[in-house]
Design an enzyme around this catalytic site. Structure first.
Site, PDB file in Angstrom:
ATOM      1  N   TYR A  66      12.052  12.701  10.339  1.00 14.65           N
ATOM      2  CA  TYR A  66      12.529  11.354  10.706  1.00 14.65           C
ATOM      3  C   TYR A  66      13.541  10.861   9.673  1.00 14.65           C
ATOM      4  CZ  TYR A  66       8.662  10.777  14.021  1.00 14.65           C
ATOM      5  OH  TYR A  66       7.793  10.912  15.058  1.00 14.65           O
ATOM      6  N   LYS A  94     -19.783   2.522  -2.787  1.00 18.94           N
ATOM      7  CA  LYS A  94     -19.118   1.650  -1.808  1.00 18.94           C
ATOM      8  C   LYS A  94     -17.944   2.390  -1.161  1.00 18.94           C
ATOM      9  CE  LYS A  94     -16.210  -0.326  -5.410  1.00 18.94           C
ATOM     10  NZ  LYS A  94     -16.151  -1.328  -6.462  1.00 18.94           N
TER      11      LYS A  94
END
Ligand SMILES: *Cc1c(COP(=O)(O)O)cnc(C)c1O
Length: 405
Positions: free
Chosen positions: A299, A50
């Site tokens: 940042y 999955k």
């Protein structure tokens, strides 16, 4: 054209992991005993692919597992099952998840085996099977304590008879899922096992004596090359990777490893089964520069080295699935050494502190995997940022090219 950040997926490692798991299951039969009994009691595997095979690429992974002998694969929903068929998968495919009740045609178009886990789904699948004039084999999911999908273990006599009596549905298997298989301290695991085995007895009673009873010793006959043959009695499964490692009593007729196939052991467990990580994630340095004392990086200027520092820019960021929390916690490997991830993980880049390393643009960077004598594995990375290896693997971004070895 290919970006510098690539994931290499080693399909030989995957196949080897599959075979090692099969060997492990036959080496320690739950039933014990003679070679004949061993054959009977050796559980089969449901290979879990999955979520794009935990980020590894569902089509390639599923086909390699088929090559290695897998006769039953499992995915999360009908759409994933359709993608596996499009990729050429021929083995039986079990759908674990809740069915989108509005669109069940995919079950028939793509020959998928549904899990039925609610009375509403039972009615919808029965109606669809009737429309297609087919008998559909399904897996019945019992909720034994996780409180997610499944018929509650303690009121089956009320909820199951309608499903069992559905004329177009045939029970292929019964299963449950453990909530705490990776927690050796939790008593719920054993409780779930007991509730599950009690539920199996109750299902036998609801189905009536004309049906063969569900067995808990892993001795239900299995059709070679798949379990879709209608003349097989329903079988039983429960164990994900952690349960498989933890307790041979819950192997029953099949086990459902996901993470182990990809060479990762669910933390905090350990195993003697020799598994290899299947995916590695690498990149290349695109720039190197010096940072002066009292300057900062990235940042928010979160990294402010007191001394002169060299940093390397690596073109992989959170858009590629790398977690922001790696800044200040994780590292990458460059020139065989650990270079701490500093500043901030940006959308498309991260910054590594390479002070003291002779690093140039173009140098190879390993984000997950080995380099020199060191290795960064997904368990370590998950530990650094407080998550689980599953999440790290599944989040490896769709922008990253997977190269199959
Ligand atoms: C995902 C999943 C598995 C596999 O779990 P792992 O921990 O990766 O082995 C097994 N069974 C079900 C129902 C699942 O959803």
């Amino acid at each position: 054209m290919i970006r510098p950040t690539v994931a290499r997926v080693d399909l030989n490692a995957l196949k080897s992991n599959y075979r090692r798991i099969v060997d492990h299951l036959s080496a320690e039969p739950a039933g014990g005993g003679t070679a004949d009994e061993k054959m009977i009691h050796t559980p089969g595997v449901i290979a879990v692919v999955k979520a794009n095979a935990y980020g590894h690429g569902a089509g390639q992974v599923a086909r390699a597992l088929e090559d290695a002998g897998a006769d039953l694969l499992a995915c999360a929903d009908i759409e994933e099952g359709a993608a596996l068929r499009d990729a050429g998968v021929r083995a039986e495919i079990l759908v674990f998840g809740a069915l989108s009740v509005s669109d069940l045609d995919g079950l028939f178009d793509c020959r998928l085996t549904p899990t039925i886990s609610t009375p509403g789904a039972a009615r919808a699948v029965q109606a669809a099977a009737q429309k297609y004039k087919q008998t559909l084999r399904y897996h019945l999911k019992i909720d034994t304590g996780m409180n997610r999908l499944g018929f509650r273990f303690d009121n089956l006599r009320r909820t199951l008879p309608e499903l069992i009596a559905s004329p177009n549905l045939e029970l292929a298997a019964v299963y449950t899922h453990f909530a705490t298989a990776d927690d050796p301290e939790s008593p719920l695991f054993e409780q779930q096992r007991v509730r599950f085995e009690r539920a199996l007895k109750e299902i036998d009673e609801i189905r009536g004596p004309q049906h063969p009873s569900l067995r808990t010793d892993g001795s239900t006959p299995r059709a070679p090359g798949g379990s879709t043959r209608p003349d097989r009695p329903p079988y039983v499964h429960a164990a994900n990777s952690a349960a498989l490692l933890r307790d041979a009593h819950v192997w029953y007729d099949r086990v459902r490893p996901g993470l182990l196939l990809y060479g990762v052991v669910p933390p905090p467990l350990a195993t003697s089964v020799s598994l290899e990580p299947v995916i590695t994630l690498g990149s290349r340095v695109v720039a190197v520069k010096g940072v002066r004392p009292d300057e900062g990086v990235g940042y928010g200027i979160k990294f402010k080295p007191a001394q002169a520092t060299s940093i390397a820019i690596v073109p992989a960021g959170y858009a590629d699935g790398l977690d922001l929390r790696l800044a200040g916690r994780g590292a990458v490997l460059i020139r065989g050494r650990r270079a701490p991830i500093v500043g901030s993980v940006c959308m498309d880049m991260l910054i590594a502190d390479v002070t003291g390393l002779e690093v140039s643009p173009g140098d190879e960077v390993v984000i997950i995997g080995p380099q020199g004598n060191d290795r960064i594995d997904v368990r370590e990375m998950a530990g650094q940022i407080g998550t689980i290896p599953y999440e790290i693997l599944c989040r490896i971004g769709s922008r990253i090219e997977r190269l199959y070895m």
